[in-house]
Structure formats: C-alpha cells, structure tokens
Design a protein around this motif. Structure first.
Motif, mmCIF file in Angstrom:
data_model
loop_
_atom_site.group_PDB
_atom_site.id
_atom_site.type_symbol
_atom_site.label_atom_id
_atom_site.label_comp_id
_atom_site.label_asym_id
_atom_site.label_seq_id
_atom_site.Cartn_x
_atom_site.Cartn_y
_atom_site.Cartn_z
ATOM 1 N N LEU A 212 0.811 -1.221 0.000
ATOM 2 C CA LEU A 212 0.000 0.000 0.000
ATOM 3 C C LEU A 212 0.846 1.274 0.000
ATOM 4 C CD1 LEU A 212 -2.632 -1.149 2.657
ATOM 5 C CD2 LEU A 212 -3.002 -0.924 0.191
ATOM 6 N N PHE A 213 2.143 1.143 -0.323
ATOM 7 C CA PHE A 213 2.995 2.331 -0.338
ATOM 8 C C PHE A 213 2.597 3.242 -1.495
ATOM 9 C CE2 PHE A 213 7.054 4.570 -1.314
ATOM 10 C CZ PHE A 213 7.160 5.246 -0.109
ATOM 11 N N MET A 214 2.862 4.515 -1.337
ATOM 12 C CA MET A 214 2.460 5.529 -2.301
ATOM 13 C C MET A 214 3.093 5.311 -3.679
ATOM 14 S SD MET A 214 4.812 8.711 -0.887
ATOM 15 C CE MET A 214 4.479 8.382 0.848
ATOM 16 N N ALA A 215 2.506 5.953 -4.685
ATOM 17 C CA ALA A 215 3.055 5.916 -6.038
ATOM 18 C C ALA A 215 4.412 6.604 -6.064
ATOM 19 C CB ALA A 215 2.104 6.616 -7.006
ATOM 20 N N ASP A 216 5.285 6.163 -6.947
ATOM 21 C CA ASP A 216 6.628 6.741 -7.015
ATOM 22 C C ASP A 216 6.588 8.239 -7.305
ATOM 23 O OD1 ASP A 216 7.795 4.349 -6.404
ATOM 24 O OD2 ASP A 216 8.671 3.986 -8.383
ATOM 25 N N PHE A 217 5.642 8.683 -8.161
ATOM 26 C CA PHE A 217 5.602 10.118 -8.468
ATOM 27 C C PHE A 217 5.203 10.936 -7.238
ATOM 28 C CE2 PHE A 217 1.534 8.400 -10.200
ATOM 29 C CZ PHE A 217 0.626 9.061 -9.388
ATOM 30 N N THR A 218 4.408 10.353 -6.338
ATOM 31 C CA THR A 218 4.076 11.047 -5.095
ATOM 32 C C THR A 218 5.299 11.116 -4.189
ATOM 33 O OG1 THR A 218 1.793 10.256 -5.217
ATOM 34 C CG2 THR A 218 2.552 11.050 -3.089
ATOM 35 N N ALA A 219 6.022 10.010 -4.077
ATOM 36 C CA ALA A 219 7.239 9.998 -3.262
ATOM 37 C C ALA A 219 8.244 11.015 -3.799
ATOM 38 C CB ALA A 219 7.847 8.599 -3.247
#
Length: 613
Positions: A212-219
C-alpha cells in the motif's frame, strides 16, 4: 469554457491540528521532550466548564473528560487549542508530538467501543438540544472510527500539499510564545521531530509490506519538497523567523536570554529538524518502487470501499459516492449551460472576463472591503481583527495558495491569514480577491470567529468537519465575484467558471479513486471539455492519487450548502431571509450535513435558533 486554463485551488482551513495523524494510531508515550521542572498534568477541575442552563451535568462531565484526554494527547493540540489552559485546570508535563504506533490498534479500537458504549448509556431524552447534537456527532464519529479500523494502512500521512511534512514548518513557525515556558517547550518540540518522523516512517514501511505504499511520483514530489525545505540549513525558515518571534512576542525577555534561546533554536534546527527531514528523504527513497499501484485507491483490494468511507469523512455528507458523482455531473452540466448561454448572449464576454479587476489588489484593503460588502446577505462579523503573513520562499511551491490559521478556543481575535505569493498575488487580482473571501470574510476567519463567539461546548472545537469548513468557504467564495464591483453578467460567468473548474477536479477525484480511471481515461474525460492537454491531465491525476478526497471537502461541501439554502428558500418562500439563514448555519456550527438539516427543519418550523441548535 470561457477561460483556456483553470486552477484548482486547495486551501487549508487550519494547519494546527495533528488529530488526523496522531489520534488515528495511538496516544501519548514517553519521548525525549520531558520538562524537568513542570507540574504533573492536572485533571479537569471546574465542573462548570462547558455547562449551560438546561444541560445534563453528568453528560457534561463525560464530554469534558473526553476533551481533557484529547487536548493533552500531544503538545501541538494542547498549545494551539487553549491560550489559557490553566482556566481549564489543565497542564502537560511531557512535550511531545504524540506517538504513532499501529501495534496498539486493536486496543485503540476496543477503547473506542468502550467509549461508544458509555456514550450510549446516557438517556438521550434527558439531554439539552445542544447536548443531543454533540451526542449524535460523537456517536457517528466513534462508529466511523470502528468501521474504518481495517483500513488503517490505507490512510495518507505524507503527501505533497496537506501531508505532515508540508504543514509542520508552518505549525512550528506559528507556535506562539506567550510565556518563557513556551519557548522552552518549543525547543523540546524541535528536538522531538526526528523521533516523530521515524515513527511515521515505520508506518510507511508497514504500508510498503502490505503493498500500500504511495506511487513513485508522489514519493518524488515529497522528497523534492523536503529537499527544498532544507536546501540552505543556515537560513532555514525556523532559524530565519526565530529572533523576530522573540522580539515581537516576548519583548520583556533580556538580551542575554534572547541570545541563549537563539543559539538553542539554531542547534535544534540544525541537529534535529534538518536531520529528521534528511532521514525522511532517505526513508522514502529506500521505499520507492515497493508500491503496487500508480493509480487511485480503487485499484487496491477493497480500495473503493475505503474511498467511500474517506468521502463521508471528508465531506460530512450522508450521500453515497455514486450520489455524489450524479450530483457533480448535474452541477457540471448546469455550469456549462450557464457559460455557453452567457457567451452566446455576449460575444465580447471572454475579453471582458480577462479584463475584470477587483476594487483593490491590497490584501488589507480587500479584507476591509469584504467586511462591509457581505452584510446584505450575512450577519455582521463578530471580529474584524486579522494579521496577514506570507509563506516563506522555501515552502511556496508546495503549500496552498492561502490558508487561515485556526485560533485557540479562548482567543477569538487571534486571526492569521497566510498568502502564498507563488500562486496568489496582484498579477492574478481576481483570484486574490476571491481567495481572501474564502480565507477571510465571510470564509474561514468569519465562520470560525462567529462560532467561537456562541460559546460552544469545548469538545465541538476538537471535532473536525472539513466538509463544513471548506464547503462553507467555497460556498461564499462562489458568491464573492458579486462583491468585487463587477457587472452581474461578468460576476455570474466568473462564478460559473470557478464552479466548473472545482467540480471537474472533484469529479476526477471520484473517477480515479472510486471508479478506477486510468491516466488515459482521465485524459479522455477531460478532453470532452477541451482540457485534455498532457500537462494538465498529469497534474490533476497525480494530485488526486496523492491526496484522495481532498477536492470533495471543498466541492461536495459547497453543494451541500447550496442544497440547504435551496431547501430553506423553497420552504420559507417570501419569509426567507439570507442573513437569518446564514446566522442559523453559523450558530449550528461544524457538523455532518444531515444533522444540520434536521436542526434546520426544526428552526424553519419554530423560528428559534435556541430550539434548533
């Protein structure tokens, strides 16, 4: 559309409450921030606090016990919520951001069930009308918390605009020094940031393990934001403003003490705060690539069900997401019809819109103009005091266009509005005018100070209903074009255009997170309105993936107020008075909309605010 471009503005009503993060997981725990000379936390001492004639004293004691427990769960809520905690018989001996520990979740839910059972043990009919409203709000709140327990790891902690890492610098920079002890506590809070962030990162690791980790573009966006904040450590915001705060807030402090505090602050920022952000960057970078979803919540197992819960929480609406979608689609069609009809009746309208200017571009003057302009439709403001500040350059790209800092319960005239020059400035004069209506009069500042002036029960100030607060501010923002001295046709067109722009953002939010739209499907939808250029689609798609339901607080909340106003107009007919209607809404205060409507129906029958609210 009458404009070739649009801006979806996400304005934070208040940055001071950590309840949405710390209380989700756990309460307070031991940490490095311990006062060595402070008294122990005292219990609630005055049984008259919160009690009014006709109230149940036993129920009031229950409410104040809840209030006291929550208000002392972390130092930020404690400091920002009460200017004079001694009047409430309260103090804290631990300086802390609170603890974040998902291992205690089962016990937290069991505790919530026990509190709900205690609440429901009271005889509803023996409570005063205002206590009955609080009972209804708490019952719904507790039950929603229990129902959402299985979705703890779906929740968003870090995000580009409203995440804790984005808000914390402003929270800290606005930490008021009322006494010398406040300065000492502030330094201890700076030293606690690293521990707090490390616990939040543990949650992100758990989210990663659960897929459930965030999308890479959000990170990437969060990492970039953190890098900007700490890019020049010696000139960091928290170092830049500290001496100014000491001079303005603690003028009686000796020069020797000031210099000592300046040194302590600099050391804490450089040795604790900056490393905390560096660790956050490192931690998020290490977790990049572990996410299983580069799209909305609907792509997760049971993600749409969680989004439905999130939508209810964000809006305060009892409507299902499907009903919200239908409501939004209808409103967008109405806006398009309005826009096209206005355009075809006046072919010069587009030029006139581009040339439209408010009566002033000075924020101070705009707020003073609004204070007078609104009184045909709204009650007189109860507070005309405000301070305007500007977002620090290191935070401009990542914070909202403007925001209002919610004052302490017992400090009605302490009102601060931040303006973000990166987005909101004299070059975009109409946006500046309407933004200040949203944040100031008759928006957040006006609504907050009015409700505070009614002497609500203290626990009402701890219950967050962003659908009410942001919905109200958006509702009045849409009307603010008519207070700018513009021709009614131009004001109508600008309002419809703003309405459509925000509605489109909300519709994409629901499409991506509830219906599972892909980036391409989002582009196809926006292409219907001539807005499917790649940059715009990517920006909006990534925004609603990073912060699901954020736009719903504004837009669905706004439509709920429109519905309430329409219902009152239809029911009261020629007896409808906008000033009286808005007084009822403001006096009832933040609450779920179905509860407001129930009270409004009583008010329309009786004409009595006391009976309704």
């Amino acid at each position: 559309m009458l404009e070739k471009s649009f801006t979806c503005r996400s304005k934070a009503a208040g940055l001071v409450c950590l309840l949405g993060i710390s209380a989700i997981f756990s309460g307070c725990a031991e940490n490095p921030g311990i006062r060595t000379d402070a008294p122990s936390a005292s219990s609630y001492a005055d049984t008259q606090i919160g009690l009014k004639e006709g109230d149940s004293e036993e129920f009031n004691n229950f409410l104040m016990a809840l209030f006291n427990e929550q208000i002392t769960s972390n130092s930020i809520d404690f400091h920002y919520s009460l200017e004079h905690p001694e009047n409430y018989g309260l103090s804290m001996d631990t300086v802390t951001f609170g603890t974040v520990d998902i291992s205690n979740l089962d016990q937290d839910i069991e505790d919530t069930k026990n509190v709900l059972a205690e609440l429901e043990s009271f005889d509803y009919d023996t409570l005063s009308s205002r206590q009955q409203l609080i009972y209804d709000m708490l019952e719904e709140n507790f039950q929603d918390s229990i129902d959402s327990a299985d979705y703890t790891l779906y929740q968003t902690i870090f995000s580009p605009t409203i995440g804790i890492q984005a808000q914390l610098p402003v929270i800290l920079s606005e930490y008021t020094f009322r006494t010398q002890q406040d300065i000492d506590d502030y330094i201890l809070l700076l030293k606690d940031v690293d521990r707090y962030f490390s616990e939040l990162l543990e949650v992100e690791k758990a989210k990663s393990q659960a897929g459930l980790f965030m999308a890479d573009f959000t990170a990437d966006a969060i990492i970039s934001q953190c890098e900007s904040f700490i890019a020049d450590p010696e000139s960091n915001l928290l170092i830049d403003i500290f001496q100014e705060k000491l001079d303005s807030e603690m003028p009686g402090l000796s020069q020797e003490d000031k210099e000592a505090y300046i040194q302590q602050n600099q050391e804490a920022v450089l040795n604790d705060v900056i490393p905390a952000y560096e660790s956050l960057i490192e931690g998020l970078t290490a977790l990049k690539g572990t996410g299983t979803n580069e799209g909305g919540l609907a792509n997760y197992e049971n993600g749409a069900e969680y989004y439905a819960m999130l939508a209810k929480s964000a809006t305060g609406s009892s409507k299902t997401v499907d009903e919200m979608i239908e409501l939004t689609d209808n409103a967008l069609n109405d806006d398009l019809n309005t826009i096209f009809n206005l355009y075809f009746s006046d072919t010069d309208l587009l030029t006139e819109l581009e040339q439209a200017q408010p009566p002033s571009t000075d924020p101070q003057q705009i707020l003073e103009i609004l204070q007078s302009a609104i009184t045909d439709d709204f009650p007189q403001p109860v507070s005309r005091e405000f301070t305007i500040k500007y977002v620090h350059e290191s935070l401009e790209e990542n914070l909202s266009p403007a925001f209002y800092m919610i004052p302490a319960i017992d400090a009605t005239d302490s009102n601060t509005i931040y303006i973000n020059n990166y987005y909101t400035n004299a070059e975009n004069a109409m946006s500046l005018f309407t933004t200040l209506a949203h944040e100031g009069y008759p928006g957040h500042l006006y609504e907050t100070t009015w409700f505070n002036s009614t002497d609500p029960h203290p626990i009402r100030k701890l219950l967050n209903y962003s659908g009410y607060s942001e919905g109200w501010a958006t509702y009045v923002e849409m009307q603010s074009f008519y207070w700018a001295g513009l021709d009614d046709t131009i004001a109508h067109a600008l309002s419809a255009n703003q309405d459509f722009s925000l509605g489109l953002c909300a519709r994409v939010d629901m499409g991506v997170n509830y219906e599972g739209w892909t980036r391409e499907e989002t582009g196809d939808y926006m292409n219907q309105f001539g807005m499917g250029d790649e940059d715009t689609v990517n920006w909006l798609f990534e925004a609603v993936v990073a912060e699901p339901s954020n736009y719903l607080s504004y837009y669905i909340g706004y439509l709920e107020f429109e519905e309430l106003c329409g219902l009152a107009e239809d029911t009261l007919g020629s007896d409808f008075d906008p000033v009286t209607f808005h007084e009822f809404i403001l006096t009832t205060g933040p609450a779920p909309f179905h509860l407001i409507q129930e009270r409004m129906e009583v008010w329309m029958d009786s004409g009595s605010l006391d009976q309704a609210a």
